[in-house]
Design a protein around this motif. Structure first.
Motif, PDB file in Angstrom:
ATOM      1  N   PHE A 186      48.939  23.601   5.469  1.00 32.70           N
ATOM      2  CA  PHE A 186      48.662  24.576   4.426  1.00 32.70           C
ATOM      3  C   PHE A 186      49.868  25.503   4.286  1.00 32.70           C
ATOM      4  CE2 PHE A 186      48.134  27.976   7.413  1.00 32.70           C
ATOM      5  CZ  PHE A 186      47.581  27.389   8.539  1.00 32.70           C
ATOM      6  N   ASP A 187      49.861  26.279   3.214  1.00 34.52           N
ATOM      7  CA  ASP A 187      50.933  27.247   3.019  1.00 34.52           C
ATOM      8  C   ASP A 187      50.413  28.632   3.381  1.00 34.52           C
ATOM      9  OD1 ASP A 187      52.528  29.244   0.991  1.00 34.52           O
ATOM     10  OD2 ASP A 187      53.746  27.582   1.720  1.00 34.52           O
ATOM     11  N   GLY A 188      51.093  29.302   4.305  1.00 34.73           N
ATOM     12  CA  GLY A 188      50.581  30.566   4.816  1.00 34.73           C
ATOM     13  C   GLY A 188      50.473  31.661   3.788  1.00 34.73           C
ATOM     14  N   LEU A 189      51.291  31.565   2.729  1.00 40.06           N
ATOM     15  CA  LEU A 189      51.262  32.644   1.744  1.00 40.06           C
ATOM     16  C   LEU A 189      50.236  32.401   0.665  1.00 40.06           C
ATOM     17  CD1 LEU A 189      55.033  33.468   1.373  1.00 40.06           C
ATOM     18  CD2 LEU A 189      53.291  34.710   2.607  1.00 40.06           C
TER      19      LEU A 189
ATOM     20  N   ASN B 248      45.497  30.643   3.561  1.00 41.73           N
ATOM     21  CA  ASN B 248      45.767  30.533   4.998  1.00 41.73           C
ATOM     22  C   ASN B 248      44.453  30.671   5.757  1.00 41.73           C
ATOM     23  OD1 ASN B 248      46.592  30.864   7.630  1.00 41.73           O
ATOM     24  ND2 ASN B 248      48.204  32.345   7.154  1.00 41.73           N
TER      25      ASN B 248
ATOM     26  N   TYR C  71      43.896  30.871   8.759  1.00 37.73           N
ATOM     27  CA  TYR C  71      44.016  31.680   9.976  1.00 37.73           C
ATOM     28  C   TYR C  71      44.512  33.081   9.684  1.00 37.73           C
ATOM     29  CZ  TYR C  71      43.422  27.216  12.207  1.00 37.73           C
ATOM     30  OH  TYR C  71      42.926  25.999  12.593  1.00 37.73           O
TER      31      TYR C  71
ATOM     32  N   SER D  38      44.697  37.063   9.035  1.00 39.93           N
ATOM     33  CA  SER D  38      44.017  38.238   9.570  1.00 39.93           C
ATOM     34  C   SER D  38      43.542  39.088   8.396  1.00 39.93           C
ATOM     35  CB  SER D  38      44.980  39.038  10.431  1.00 39.93           C
ATOM     36  OG  SER D  38      45.989  39.576   9.622  1.00 39.93           O
TER      37      SER D  38
ATOM     38  N   GLN E 141      46.480  40.444   6.457  1.00 40.71           N
ATOM     39  CA  GLN E 141      47.117  39.430   5.622  1.00 40.71           C
ATOM     40  C   GLN E 141      46.268  39.168   4.383  1.00 40.71           C
ATOM     41  OE1 GLN E 141      47.630  36.370   8.668  1.00 40.71           O
ATOM     42  NE2 GLN E 141      49.778  36.284   8.105  1.00 40.71           N
TER      43      GLN E 141
END
Lengths: 472, 527
Positions: free
Chosen positions: B393-396, B399, B401, B403, B406
Motif C-alpha cells: 500500500f502507499d502510506g500517504l 495506510n 497502519y 496512527s 497521521q
C-alpha cells in the motif's frame, strides 16, 4: 475434500521471491500476503512514523484533477500572502531624487534628495547612518565606486564630488575627498566596473579619469542635453546614454566618436543594461512604455513593455537578469519579466506619490523605491515570499507549489486569480481610458485598410511603430 | 607506498537496465513530436519537461522492483483443481495469523447482511436488513459500535474515514458516528436503495427506488445534484474508481453511465437480454463485468465500449465484486465463486468456491488483504482468497497502519485537494490535454482582429445611375456582368493552381528519374 499434502518444514519447490522467514510455510503452493505489523508501525514514540510508498498510478487515481486543485489552492494562497510592503525609510526633507547601491554590502544604500542632502542608510536596522550636505540644489546622480570605499555625486551646482564611504570619526568634518568644477550642470554619473574611470553627462558625455580634473574624452552628437548615462556591466567598455532629441546613443569608451543612435517617437528618461545579457538594455520612455533593445539590432525593439499609465521615470534590472522593475509618474511600481509585454506585479500605496527612482537589491529579494514625498520604501520582490530561513520541508513545499502554479498557469480560472491585482481608482480608470483610445486608433486604421487597395497600406507592427530611425 | 591495484573494468557499464513492462506501467500520456525549429522557446520547454518525465518514469520503475511485499498465491498440483480446496484446508496450510482471517459471524436474527470495508481495509461495516448495524475492526475483532436502528436497512457505506458511515434506511438517509451516534437524518434523500462513495470528491452517490440519482457532498453537507433518471427503480449501482462515473443497471438490460454535470446519461449500453443483476468495474477503469437475468456474465472494455467475453452461469450471479488484483467474485444463492483473470483467456473453471451459510446478499473484497467478505442470510463470513489484495500500500494514501495523528493530517490534506464535481468526466486527465483551437475559432479571432471577414464576399449592389440608365434591364445586365467576371476570376485561379500542381509533380518525377539514373536517348527531348 482433498487432504493437504504436507511437504515438511522447509520451503520447497516454488518459493517466494524474498525469503520472509517470519512465518512458516507448510505447503509450498499456498501463501497469503501477511504483513508483519512490526515493519509498518514505529518502534517507539520518539521515532518518526513509517511511510511505505508505492507509486503505482492505479493506486493514485485522478492525478490531474488533484494537481489542478492543489495549483488552484496554491494560487489563492499566494494572493492571500502577497504583502510586499516592508518598511518606509523616513528622514529626507525634500523629494528623493536618486539612489545608489553599494556593490559589496547588501545592507548599505545611499540616497540623494532635491535639497542637496545625501543620506546613507542601513537597511537591516532601517535607519539613517550618515547625513551630509552634498550639493546646493538637486543631487542629480550618484554612484558607488566598484571597490566600495568611496562614492561620487553630481549636483545642480555643476560639481562632481568624491566622498569617503566610512563615516568620519568624532570631531572630523564631512569633507569630500575630491571636488571637480564643471562648466555646465551634470545630470547623471556612472562608474566603470573595473577601472578608475567614470562618466558624466550633461551637455555632452564626458569620460573622466579619477586622477584628472578634466575629462579625458568628450562625446557629443549635436544634442544639447543628455539625461542619463550607463556603463554596460558585462562589456565594460560600452556605454549608452539617453538624449533630449528622443534618441539613445551608444558609445565605446575606446573609440573617439559615438557608435550609433536610435531615435524614437518620444524621449527616454533612463536606461538600464541587463546584467546577465551583455547586449540587451531597457529604456524607460515618456510614452508610458519601456523598450528592450538588442544593441546590435537597434531598428526594432526586442520587446515593448506596456502597462504604465504615465511617464516611466526609472528602470532597474534584477541581478538575475530575468526581470526588471520600473518606476513611473503614475504612482506605481511595476515588475516586468524581461521578455513579456505586460507586468507581472504592481505595487502602489495611497501614501506613495510620484516614484522618481527605483533599485532592485543585489540579493534579488528587495526593491527600493524613492518617491516625491521624501520617503524611500522597501518592498519584497516576490510579494508572497516568506523571508528568513526556511526549514527543508517548507522549502520543498514552496518549490512544489511554484512548479504546480507554473504547470497550470494557462488554465482560465488559475490565470484569472493569479493575474488579478487591485489598482487605485485613478489608475484603473486611466487604464480603461487608454484602452478605449488605443482601440479607437486601431479601429480607424483597420477601416482605412479595409477600404483601400489591398497592399497599399502595409501593416506596421507594434514594435516598429515606436522607432523613427537608426543613425550610424 | 602501495602499488595501485590494477582496476578491472566493469563488464556491465552504466546503470542496470529496467524491464520494458515496468517502464510502460509508469508511462503517462504519449510522447508527441517536437514543435518545429523556429519556435525555439517552446521546443526548449518541451524537451526539458519530457526529460524530467522520463527520469521520473525510470525512477518509479526502479523503485517498483524494491517493493517489500509479495502477493499471495494458490497453485494446485497438476491433477488438483484449485476450486476444490476449501477454506479449512487453506487455514490448516498457512500459519495462525493468516488463518484468523477466515471467520464466521452467526447473526441469524436480523436478516441478510450488506457489508462495506473502509478504504484502508481495516474496518468493516455490517448492516442487516432488519435494522442491525454494526462496525468493527475486523482484524483485531474489536467492536466499535453495534445498534439496531429499528427500520429496514437497504445499504450501508463508510464515508471518507472510519469515523462516519451512512445508512440508507427505509425512508431517509442517516449518517452515524463510529460510536453509533446519529449525526444527520437527511430527508432530501428518500427511498435510497444503493449508495456509492467517491473518495477523492467526497461525494456520496445514492440511487433511490423512485429513480433519482442524488449526489451529496459530505465535506460541506450539501446536495450537489438530484438527477431524475426516468428509468424506474434503481437497485443496481457501481462506480468506476478511475474516473468517478456511476454505473447504473436497469431492468431492461441496459447499463447507463452518469456524471453529476449532466441530466442525461453519458453512455447507454445494452448489456443483457433480461434485467441487469449486478455491475462491477475494476480499479484501472478498463473492464466492466455485468451479470444479468439471462444467466450470462459479460466482460466489457469500458474504454472502447466493446464486449470482450461472455460466460454462461447455470444460475446467474446476484452479486459481483472485483478485487484490487483483478479477481472477480460472483455469488449465486449461497455459493460464492472466485474467478481469476476473466478478461484475458476465457475462464473455464473458478479459482475458488465456497458455500455460505445462507443466501448471499452482498460480497466485497477487502482492500489490501487477501480476504473476501460475504454477507448472507445467516450473518457474515470472511473467506480467504490468496492473491486478491494489493500487497504494497502507499502510506500517504490509504495506510492501514496509520496512527490517529497521521489520519488527521491525511484528512486535512484530502479535504484541501477535494476535486470539484464539475471535473468528473469520462477522461479524468482532460485538464492536461492541449486545447487545440479549431479552424472556426481561429477564423473568428482573425475576424475580430481585422474587423472584417477577409473570406466573406460582399454582395455587389450596382450604383444608381441617372437619366434613365438605371432601368431594371440595365441593372440586371450590370449585375450579370460582375457575376461573370467573378466566375472567370475563380476559374482562372483554379486553372492556375492546377497547372502549378501539375508542374510541381512533373518536376518531382523528373528529379526522381534523374536520381534513379535512368538515362535514355530521348531525355534530351523531354521538356
Amino acid at each position: 475434500m482433498v487432504s493437504p499434502k504436507i511437504f515438511g518444514n522447509v520451503l520447497s519447490g516454488r518459493c517466494k521471491r524474498n525469503q520472509q522467514t517470519h512465518f512458516r510455510q507448510i505447503r509450498a503452493d499456498i501463501a497469503l500476503n501477511i504483513r508483519n505489523p512490526d515493519d509498518y508501525v514505529r518502534e517507539t514514540k520518539l521515532d518518526i512514523q513509517r511511510v511505505p510508498r508505492n507509486y503505482d498510478p492505479s493506486l493514485h487515481p485522478f492525478e490531474v484533477p488533484r494537481e489542478y486543485t492543489r495549483a488552484l489552492n496554491a494560487t489563492k494562497l499566494e494572493r492571500v500572502f502577497a504583502k510586499p510592503f516592508l518598511a518606509s525609510l523616513d528622514g529626507h526633507r525634500d523629494g528623493v531624487n536618486c539612489m545608489a547601491k553599494h556593490p559589496k554590502s547588501l545592507s548599505t544604500m545611499l540616497s540623494g534628495s532635491c535639497d542637496g542632502e545625501l543620506k546613507v542608510w542601513n537597511l537591516t536596522k532601517r535607519e539613517c547612518v550618515r547625513t551630509l550636505q552634498a550639493h546646493e540644489g538637486f543631487v542629480r546622480g550618484m554612484v558607488v565606486r566598484f571597490c566600495g570605499t568611496s562614492f561620487f555625486t553630481v549636483g545642480d551646482d555643476k560639481t562632481i564630488k568624491q566622498w569617503k564611504m566610512e563615516t568620519p570619526g568624532y570631531g572630523e568634518e564631512e569633507e569630500p575627498l575630491n571636488t571637480i568644477l564643471g562648466k555646465s550642470v551634470f545630470t547623471s554619473i556612472d562608474h566603470h566596473q573595473k577601472e578608475g574611470v567614470f562618466v558624466t553627462c550633461g551637455q555632452q558625455v564626458d569620460i573622466w579619469d579619477e586622477q584628472r580634473s578634466s575629462p579625458i574624452r568628450s562625446f557629443s552628437w549635436g544634442v544639447d542635453s543628455f539625461s542619463c548615462v550607463r556603463f554596460n556591466p558585462v562589456e565594460t567598455e560600452l556605454l549608452a546614454s539617453c538624449a533630449s532629441d528622443r534618441s539613445i546613443v551608444l558609445y565605446d569608451m575606446r573609440e573617439a566618436t559615438p557608435l550609433k543612435k536610435v531615435i524614437m517617437n518620444m524621449r527616454s528618461n533612463t536606461l538600464c543594461w541587463n546584467p546577465m545579457e551583455a547586449y540587451n538594455f531597457t529604456c524607460s520612455n515618456e510614452d508610458y512604455n519601456l523598450y528592450t533593445y538588442d544593441m546590435r539590432y537597434l531598428d526594432k525593439p526586442f520587446t515593448v513593455h506596456m502597462d504604465h499609465v504615465s511617464a516611466v521615470l526609472d528602470v532597474d534590472y534584477s541581478p538575475t537578469g530575468k526581470e526588471f522593475v520600473s518606476a513611473s509618474f503614475d504612482k506605481t511600481i511595476r515588475i516586468f519579466p524581461k521578455d513579456s509585454g505586460h507586468s507581472r506585479e504592481v505595487y502602489h500605496t495611497k501614501r506613495m506619490q510620484h516614484v522618481i527612482s527605483i533599485k532592485w537589491s543585489s540579493d534579488n529579494k528587495y526593491i527600493l523605491s524613492a518617491s516625491d514625498e521624501m520617503n524611500i520604501r522597501l518592498w519584497k520582490a516576490n510579494a508572497a515570499e516568506k523571508l528568513g530561513l526556511l526549514a527543508p520541508r517548507e522549502k520543498a513545499a514552496v518549490n512544489y507549489s511554484q512548479k504546480l502554479k507554473e504547470k497550470f498557469q494557462h488554465h482560465p480560472q488559475i490565470r484569472r486569480i493569479s493575474h488579478h491585482r487591485h489598482l487605485p481608482k485613478s489608475i484603473y480608470s486611466q487604464t480603461k481610458e487608454l484602452r478605449v483610445m488605443k482601440e479607437a486608433r486601431r479601429r480607424k486604421e483597420r477601416n482605412v485598410r479595409k477600404h483601400s487597395k489591398p497592399g497599399s497600406m502595409p501593416v506596421v507592427t507594434e514594435k516598429e511603430k515606436h522607432v523613427v530611425t537608426v543613425v550610424k | 607506498m602501495f602499488n595501485s591495484i590494477p582496476q578491472k573494468s566493469d563488464p556491465f557499464p552504466g546503470s542496470a537496465p529496467v524491464p520494458e513492462e515496468k517502464l510502460k506501467k509508469f508511462r503517462r500520456g504519449v510522447k508527441g513530436e517536437l514543435p518545429p525549429r523556429p519556435q525555439y522557446k517552446l521546443r526548449d520547454v518541451v524537451i526539458r519537461s519530457e526529460a524530467a518525465s522520463d527520469l521520473a518514469q525510470k525512477q518509479n520503475a526502479r523503485y517498483d522492483l524494491m517493493l517489500p511485499e509479495d502477493a499471495g498465491f494458490l497453485e494446485g498440483d497438476e491433477d488438483e483443481d484449485t476450486c476444490t480446496i476449501s477454506q479449512d484446508d487453506i487455514v490448516d496450510a498457512v500459519d495462525i495469523t493468516a488463518g484468523a482471517k477466515y471467520f464466521n459471524l452467526t447473526l441469524s436474527q436480523f436478516g441478510p447482511y450488506r457489508l462495506d470495508y473502509s478504504k484502508t481495509g481495516r474496518h468493516l461495516l455490517l448492516g442487516g436488513r432488519r435494522g442491525h448495524v454494526t462496525c468493527l475492526d475486523w482484524q483485531s475483532k474489536q467492536l466499535m459500535c453495534e445498534m439496531n436502528v429499528m427500520e429496514t436497512v437497504n445499504d450501508v457505506k463508510w464515508l471518507h474515514s472510519e469515523a462516519l458511515f451512512a445508512v440508507a434506511q427505509k425512508k431517509w438517509l442517516y449518517i452515524y458516528d463510529n460510536k453509533g451516534i446519529e449525526l444527520h437524518c437527511i430527508r432530501k434523500f428518500n427511498d435510497v436503495l444503493r449508495m456509492q462513495f467517491l473518495p477523492y470528491h467526497f461525494l456520496l452517490a445514492t440511487a433511490s427506488a423512485t429513480g433519482f440519482l442524488q449526489y451529496l457532498d459530505v465535506s460541506v453537507g450539501k446536495e450537489v445534484v438530484a438527477i431524475c433518471t426516468k428509468a424506474g427503480r434503481l437497485d443496481v449501482m457501481a462506480h468506476n474508481p478511475h474516473n468517478a462515473i456511476i454505473h447504473l443497471g436497469h431492468s431492461n438490460g441496459t447499463v447507463t453511465l452518469w456524471t453529476p454535470n449532466q441530466r442525461e446519461p453519458l453512455v447507454k449500453m445494452l448489456c443483457h437480454q433480461g434485467g441487469v443483476r449486478s455491475v462491477a468495474v475494476d480499479k484501472t477503469g478498463t473492464y466492466m463485468v455485468t451479470s444479468g437475468m439471462d444467466k450470462k456474465l459479460k466482460v466489457y472494455d469500458i474504454r472502447a465500449y466493446r464486449p470482450l467475453q461472455s460466460y454462461f452461469l447455470p444460475a446467474g450471479a446476484s452479486c459481483l465484486s472485483l478485487s484490487q488484483r483483478g479477481l472477480l467474485s460472483a455469488a449465486t444463492g449461497d455459493i460464492v465463486q472466485v474467478y481469476r483473470d476473466v478478461w484475458g483467456i476465457p475462464v473455464t473453471k473458478p479459482y475458488m468456491a465456497h458455500r455460505a451459510k445462507g443466501s448471499v446478499w452482498g460480497v466485497h473484497f477487502c482492500p489490501f488483504e487477501d480476504v473476501l467478505g460475504v454477507g448472507h442470510g445467516e450473518g457474515f463470513t470472511s473467506m480467504v482468497v490468496p492473491g486478491a489484495g494489493e500487497p504494497n500500500f502507499d502510506g500517504l494514501d490509504a495506510n492501514p497502519y496509520r496512527s490517529a495523528k497521521q489520519r488527521q493530517e491525511w484528512e486535512v490534506k484530502a479535504l484541501l485537494e477535494k476535486i470539484q464535481p464539475e471535473l468528473i468526466g469520462l477522461d479524468p486527465s482532460q485538464l492536461s490535454q492541449v486545447d487545440h483551437s479549431t479552424w472556426e475559432q481561429r477564423h473568428e479571432d482573425r475576424v475580430q482582429v481585422l474587423g472584417f471577414d477577409p473570406l466573406a464576399k460582399e454582395k455587389f449592389t450596382p450604383r444608381l445611375k441617372t437619366k434613365g440608365r438605371s432601368s431594371s434591364g440595365k441593372v440586371e445586365k450590370r449585375k450579370k456582368q460582375v457575376a461573370h467576371e467573378d466566375q472567370r476570376d475563380v476559374i482562372r485561379q483554379t486553372v492556375e493552381d492546377r497547372m502549378k500542381i501539375d508542374k510541381e509533380r512533373k518536376e518531382k518525377e523528373k528529379k526522381k528519374a534523374a536520381a534513379a539514373g535512368q538515362k535514355s536517348a530521348l531525355d534530351r527531348f523531354r521538356k
